[in-house]
Write a protein that holds these residues in place. Structure first.
Motif, PDB file in Angstrom:
ATOM      1  N   GLY A  68       0.823  -1.208   0.000  1.00 52.73           N
ATOM      2  CA  GLY A  68       0.000   0.000   0.000  1.00 52.73           C
ATOM      3  C   GLY A  68       0.853   1.251   0.000  1.00 52.73           C
ATOM      4  O   GLY A  68       0.586   2.201  -0.718  1.00 52.73           O
ATOM      5  N   ALA A  69       1.898   1.287   0.809  1.00 50.61           N
ATOM      6  CA  ALA A  69       2.799   2.447   0.852  1.00 50.61           C
ATOM      7  C   ALA A  69       3.522   2.602  -0.472  1.00 50.61           C
ATOM      8  O   ALA A  69       3.734   3.708  -0.957  1.00 50.61           O
ATOM      9  N   HIS A  70       3.911   1.486  -1.092  1.00 52.77           N
ATOM     10  CA  HIS A  70       4.572   1.528  -2.390  1.00 52.77           C
ATOM     11  C   HIS A  70       3.635   2.130  -3.432  1.00 52.77           C
ATOM     12  O   HIS A  70       4.043   2.915  -4.274  1.00 52.77           O
ATOM     13  N   GLY A  71       2.349   1.795  -3.364  1.00 52.98           N
ATOM     14  CA  GLY A  71       1.373   2.329  -4.304  1.00 52.98           C
ATOM     15  C   GLY A  71       1.250   3.838  -4.215  1.00 52.98           C
ATOM     16  O   GLY A  71       1.051   4.516  -5.202  1.00 52.98           O
ATOM     17  N   LEU A  72       1.363   4.401  -3.007  1.00 55.89           N
ATOM     18  CA  LEU A  72       1.283   5.854  -2.856  1.00 55.89           C
ATOM     19  C   LEU A  72       2.435   6.550  -3.558  1.00 55.89           C
ATOM     20  O   LEU A  72       2.263   7.565  -4.202  1.00 55.89           O
ATOM     21  N   SER A  73       3.639   5.997  -3.436  1.00 55.90           N
ATOM     22  CA  SER A  73       4.805   6.645  -4.024  1.00 55.90           C
ATOM     23  C   SER A  73       4.801   6.542  -5.547  1.00 55.90           C
ATOM     24  O   SER A  73       5.499   7.277  -6.205  1.00 55.90           O
ATOM     25  N   ASP A  74       4.003   5.614  -6.109  1.00 50.15           N
ATOM     26  CA  ASP A  74       3.940   5.459  -7.551  1.00 50.15           C
ATOM     27  C   ASP A  74       2.880   6.340  -8.203  1.00 50.15           C
ATOM     28  O   ASP A  74       2.681   6.273  -9.402  1.00 50.15           O
ATOM     29  N   PRO A  91      -3.168  34.416 -20.723  1.00 52.80           N
ATOM     30  CA  PRO A  91      -3.006  33.063 -21.276  1.00 52.80           C
ATOM     31  C   PRO A  91      -1.621  32.489 -20.974  1.00 52.80           C
ATOM     32  O   PRO A  91      -0.639  33.220 -20.865  1.00 52.80           O
ATOM     33  N   LEU A  92      -1.572  31.172 -20.837  1.00 50.42           N
ATOM     34  CA  LEU A  92      -0.289  30.485 -20.707  1.00 50.42           C
ATOM     35  C   LEU A  92      -0.227  29.355 -21.728  1.00 50.42           C
ATOM     36  O   LEU A  92      -1.242  28.773 -22.090  1.00 50.42           O
ATOM     37  N   GLN A  93       0.985  29.087 -22.196  1.00 54.27           N
ATOM     38  CA  GLN A  93       1.273  28.000 -23.136  1.00 54.27           C
ATOM     39  C   GLN A  93       2.487  27.258 -22.605  1.00 54.27           C
ATOM     40  O   GLN A  93       3.458  27.897 -22.182  1.00 54.27           O
ATOM     41  N   GLY A  94       2.440  25.921 -22.642  1.00 51.48           N
ATOM     42  CA  GLY A  94       3.571  25.192 -22.095  1.00 51.48           C
ATOM     43  C   GLY A  94       3.803  23.842 -22.731  1.00 51.48           C
ATOM     44  O   GLY A  94       3.083  23.421 -23.633  1.00 51.48           O
ATOM     45  N   SER A  95       4.830  23.186 -22.217  1.00 52.22           N
ATOM     46  CA  SER A  95       5.217  21.867 -22.699  1.00 52.22           C
ATOM     47  C   SER A  95       5.689  21.020 -21.522  1.00 52.22           C
ATOM     48  O   SER A  95       6.445  21.477 -20.667  1.00 52.22           O
ATOM     49  N   LEU A  96       5.233  19.778 -21.531  1.00 52.30           N
ATOM     50  CA  LEU A  96       5.570  18.788 -20.506  1.00 52.30           C
ATOM     51  C   LEU A  96       6.546  17.791 -21.113  1.00 52.30           C
ATOM     52  O   LEU A  96       6.372  17.383 -22.270  1.00 52.30           O
ATOM     53  N   GLN A  97       7.564  17.422 -20.381  1.00 50.66           N
ATOM     54  CA  GLN A  97       8.526  16.429 -20.872  1.00 50.66           C
ATOM     55  C   GLN A  97       7.847  15.059 -20.873  1.00 50.66           C
ATOM     56  O   GLN A  97       7.596  14.494 -19.827  1.00 50.66           O
ATOM     57  N   ARG A  98       7.524  14.537 -22.050  1.00 47.87           N
ATOM     58  CA  ARG A  98       6.771  13.280 -22.182  1.00 47.87           C
ATOM     59  C   ARG A  98       7.656  12.046 -22.072  1.00 47.87           C
ATOM     60  O   ARG A  98       7.163  10.957 -21.822  1.00 47.87           O
ATOM     61  N   ARG A  99       8.949  12.189 -22.283  1.00 49.39           N
ATOM     62  CA  ARG A  99       9.830  11.021 -22.203  1.00 49.39           C
ATOM     63  C   ARG A  99       9.993  10.528 -20.776  1.00 49.39           C
ATOM     64  O   ARG A  99      10.320   9.384 -20.548  1.00 49.39           O
ATOM     65  N   ASN A 100       9.763  11.409 -19.811  1.00 48.75           N
ATOM     66  CA  ASN A 100       9.867  11.043 -18.403  1.00 48.75           C
ATOM     67  C   ASN A 100       8.563  10.371 -17.993  1.00 48.75           C
ATOM     68  O   ASN A 100       7.582  11.028 -17.725  1.00 48.75           O
ATOM     69  N   LYS A 139       8.235   8.511 -15.296  1.00 49.25           N
ATOM     70  CA  LYS A 139       8.395   8.120 -13.905  1.00 49.25           C
ATOM     71  C   LYS A 139       7.376   8.795 -12.985  1.00 49.25           C
ATOM     72  O   LYS A 139       7.408   8.602 -11.788  1.00 49.25           O
ATOM     73  N   GLY A 140       6.494   9.633 -13.518  1.00 52.03           N
ATOM     74  CA  GLY A 140       5.404  10.180 -12.743  1.00 52.03           C
ATOM     75  C   GLY A 140       5.653  11.524 -12.095  1.00 52.03           C
ATOM     76  O   GLY A 140       4.756  12.080 -11.475  1.00 52.03           O
ATOM     77  N   GLN A 141       6.856  12.074 -12.185  1.00 52.39           N
ATOM     78  CA  GLN A 141       7.147  13.385 -11.616  1.00 52.39           C
ATOM     79  C   GLN A 141       7.835  14.223 -12.695  1.00 52.39           C
ATOM     80  O   GLN A 141       9.022  14.510 -12.613  1.00 52.39           O
TER      81      GLN A 141
END
Length: 147
Positions: free
Chosen positions: A16-22, A69-78, A80-82
């Motif tokens: 359960g604790a492992h699930g939270l960190s993921d 307005p804001l425009q942005g980009s998210l690093q999709r190759r990562n 790992k969830g953060q």
């Protein structure tokens, strides 16, 4: 059988604790920073591009603050969830632009936090005043509670 019960309890707590960190951090939604400014990120597409709005709580101008307005980009190759990200706010009420860069973190308690650093570039009348045209700062955003 009596000895297996404590083992199963410890195992289920560990899983359960492992699930939270993921838990994966999502930029979509409404956020508020440590100064009271708010932003709304509407969606992130498959390329990692996103848009939204930003309403600052602070300004150096005497103009009336307006949502921008804001425009942005998210690093999709990562995956790992953060993820890391960046976005630009084009202020509708002043001659300035701010760029933010940061990372989305998930605390052990499941709370999502955006840690950002920004550069604000204001227009100046001549190159001699360039020294005062750029400001730098740090903001921490937390997810706003749903209404």
């Amino acid at each position: 059988m009596g000895q297996a019960t404590p083992f199963l309890l410890v195992l289920s707590l560990a899983l359960g604790a492992h699930g939270l960190s993921d838990k994966k951090c999502s930029l979509i939604g409404q956020w508020v920073n440590d100064l009271g400014s708010t932003m709304k990120i509407l969606a992130v597409n498959s390329n990692g591009d996103f848009s939204g709005t930003y309403l600052t709580a602070v300004t150096a101008t005497t103009n009336k603050i307006q949502e921008s307005p804001l425009q942005g980009s998210l690093q999709r190759r990562n995956q790992k969830g953060q993820p890391t990200f960046g976005f630009t706010v084009n202020w509708t009420f002043s001659d300035s632009v701010t760029v933010f860069t940061g990372q989305c973190f998930v605390h052990e308690n499941g709370e999502e936090v955006l840690k950002t650093m920004w550069l604000l570039r204001s227009r100046v009348n001549n190159i001699e005043n360039d020294w005062k045209a750029t400001r730098v700062g740090i903001n921490i955003f937390t997810r706003m509670a749903s209404k």
